[in-house]
Enzyme design. Structure first.
Site, PDB file in Angstrom:
ATOM      1  N   GLU A 232      99.656  59.122  12.514  1.00  0.00           N
ATOM      2  CA  GLU A 232     100.574  60.034  13.218  1.00  0.00           C
ATOM      3  C   GLU A 232     101.680  60.520  12.283  1.00  0.00           C
ATOM      4  O   GLU A 232     102.127  61.658  12.399  1.00  0.00           O
ATOM      5  CB  GLU A 232     101.150  59.359  14.467  1.00  0.00           C
ATOM      6  CG  GLU A 232     100.099  58.903  15.488  1.00  0.00           C
ATOM      7  CD  GLU A 232      99.124  59.991  15.945  1.00  0.00           C
ATOM      8  OE1 GLU A 232      99.515  61.181  15.955  1.00  0.00           O
ATOM      9  OE2 GLU A 232      97.971  59.654  16.279  1.00  0.00           O
TER      10      GLU A 232
ATOM     11  N   HIS B 276     100.418  63.555  10.621  1.00  0.00           N
ATOM     12  CA  HIS B 276     100.602  64.746  11.469  1.00  0.00           C
ATOM     13  C   HIS B 276     102.059  65.215  11.423  1.00  0.00           C
ATOM     14  O   HIS B 276     102.356  66.406  11.339  1.00  0.00           O
ATOM     15  CB  HIS B 276     100.264  64.417  12.921  1.00  0.00           C
ATOM     16  CG  HIS B 276      98.800  64.376  13.226  1.00  0.00           C
ATOM     17  ND1 HIS B 276      97.970  65.450  13.004  1.00  0.00           N
ATOM     18  CD2 HIS B 276      98.021  63.404  13.772  1.00  0.00           C
ATOM     19  CE1 HIS B 276      96.726  65.125  13.399  1.00  0.00           C
ATOM     20  NE2 HIS B 276      96.742  63.890  13.848  1.00  0.00           N
TER      21      HIS B 276
HETATM   22 ZN    ZN Z   1      95.196  62.835  14.798  1.00  0.00          ZN
END
Ligand code: ZN
Length: 501
Positions: free
Chosen positions: A266, A269
């Site tokens: 994450e 991201h």
């Molecule tokens: Zn992902």
């Protein structure tokens, strides 16, 4: 024309604000909302998304985009302005095909389905989720009809998350890669007991897991003054502009690596979100590219970096000190091998780099059949289990560990799963290119220096937000079209070395 461009930007800013507000409600739903809030939240999300859709699909917007089209032609294709006009024209052409009644109905249906999915998963009762999932699949099939005629109704779903990709292209990539993965799984199966990962299951407190995840995310470059990390059942990243990009992770007291891997994924991201050019602020281009582009960044950090030898050369001593005395008897080499242990397993998010692709191929095939009406929702658990047996030699003992494990279908996200694997494939293609540009990159990583990696990704990928499609970005960042060859070579080299074949 300058006036019209300003008008477009002003309209996109209002739409962007509405979408970000809806995302904030969704973030709250997944992290803090009490169960009683589910009905009202579904209505609020329906209203906000409906309003954003209405604004974007208004006739004046269509006129504005049409007026600006010849102007965009005169600009540099890669400029922010030409990209804004080009991308929004493409999205407008798609969005006007979808009536606002469908958007609102879908928001309501998926919010309810999300709730019943969570209950069904918690209690291993697929039937609790089945009627809501049937409604969601019906709505998805209705949605694909707005794009008729198409070769395959699954195409517009793929195109939604990854513009320019269709089912045929994805099938070609997956069918090239599938025998490679199955051969690797077979070769490793014969040597399975040469890697021991039992010590990864030594229990460690939740707070320590989160603290280590936060520390690593920050070291990779995630800016906590413009983000935060919470926990949720299914980890995700969301953002309300490049200066507020939030991540969640899970905690598994008996597998601390899961929490860390999710946090790194994450954070990948979020690094993408935080490193988009400020010039794209509130334009609607200020988010990750197509979903595979987004996944290429998260999976680059999770796998290419986070499961590499140089990464653990740097972090393993810190992990040992952090968790002392739990890992005092473990060597760096044993830890590196454990982190990369390949073992066919039931749960996608726990899968290693080799078997992961097979989990995705299974979902891609089932989605294609559901959307094409060759498979009914009621038959899904059985179809799931049959394919798990074929690909991974395992039959899930419960639906919780089978068909109910992922959140995506409850959210109406059909056509999304292939992007995880396309993202892995692109991540390795980027890694190849990065090593040519930065010959000492592994030395940097082993020294705990991640600025060079981030700067390279920022320049080649992250800053562009949603300006380019995956094929466009592959050419710009690596000088090559998207291809699975480097990924297959990377897996063979890495796991051949670990397992000795
Ligand atoms: Zn992902």
């Amino acid at each position: 024309m300058e006036d019209k461009l300003q008008l477009l930007k002003a309209r996109m800013a209002r739409i962007s604000d509405l979408q970000r507000a809806a995302q904030l409600l969704r973030w709250d739903q997944e992290t803090h909302m009490p169960p009683g809030g589910v009905q009202a939240r579904a209505e609020q999300l329906g209203t906000l998304r409906g309003l954003a859709h209405e604004l974007f699909t208004a006739e004046e917007m269509g006129q504005l985009l049409e007026d600006l089209a010849p102007y965009a032609e005169q600009l540099d294709y890669d400029s922010d302005e030409a990209s804004l006009i080009r991308v929004m024209r493409r999205e407008y052409a798609k969005a006007v095909r979808v009536p606002v009644t469908w958007v609102e109905e879908n928001a309501r249906a998926t919010s309810l389905a999300h709730h019943s999915w969570a209950q069904a998963k918690a209690t291993n009762q697929f039937r609790l989720f089945q009627p809501d999932l049937e409604r969601v699949v019906d709505l998805q099939r209705q949605w694909t009809e707005f794009f008729a005629p198409v070769d395959n109704p699954y195409d517009p779903l793929l195109d939604k998350y990854e513009p320019g990709m269709n089912a045929e292209q994805v099938r070609a990539i997956f069918s090239g890669l599938k025998p490679e993965l199955m051969a690797l799984v077979e070769a490793i199966r014969e040597r399975a007991d040469t890697v021991d990962d039992s010590f990864l299951r030594r229990p460690l407190e939740a707070e320590k897991q989160l603290a280590f995840g936060r520390m690593v995310a920050a070291r990779l470059g995630y800016d906590f003054s413009r983000g935060r990390l919470d926990t949720s059942a299914h980890p995700f990243t969301t953002g309300f502009g490049r200066d507020d990009v939030r991540i969640t992770t899970l905690v598994d007291e008996h597998n601390f690596l899961r929490s860390l891997k999710s946090a790194i994924h994450e954070a990948g991201h979020a690094l993408h979100g935080q490193n988009i050019s400020p010039r794209l602020r509130r334009t609607g281009l200020d988010w990750g590219g197509g979903m595979a582009v987004g996944e290429s960044q998260s999976r680059f950090y999770e796998n290419v970096i986070g499961r590499s030898r140089p990464f653990w050369r740097h972090f393993f001593p810190q992990l040992q000190a952090f968790y002392a005395p739990h890992l005092d008897d473990i060597s760096e080499e044993a830890f590196y091998r454990a982190v990369n242990k390949v073992q066919p397993s039931l749960i996608r998010v726990k899968a290693d780099e080799v078997t992961y692709g097979l989990h995705i191929m299974l979902r891609f095939e089932l989605e294609d059949e559901l959307i094409n009406g060759r498979l009914r929702v009621a038959e899904l658990p059985e179809a799931w289990n049959a394919r798990m047996e074929t690909y991974l030699g395992l039959v899930p003992p419960t639906d919780t560990e089978g068909v109910l494990q992922d959140v995506h279908w409850s959210s109406g996200m059909f056509g999304y799963f292939p992007d995880y694997l396309l993202g892995s494939i692109f991540a390795v293609q980027l890694w190849d290119a990065m090593q040519k540009d930065l010959p000492d990159v592994t030395v940097q990583i082993a020294a705990g220096q991640f600025e060079g990696v981030l700067a390279w990704l920022r320049e080649k990928v992250m800053q562009h937000g949603r300006k380019f499609t995956l094929p466009e970005l592959a050419e710009r960042a690596t000088g090559q079209p998207l291809n699975w060859g480097p990924f297959a070579t990377y897996l063979r080299d890495k796991f051949g070395e670990i397992y000795g074949f």
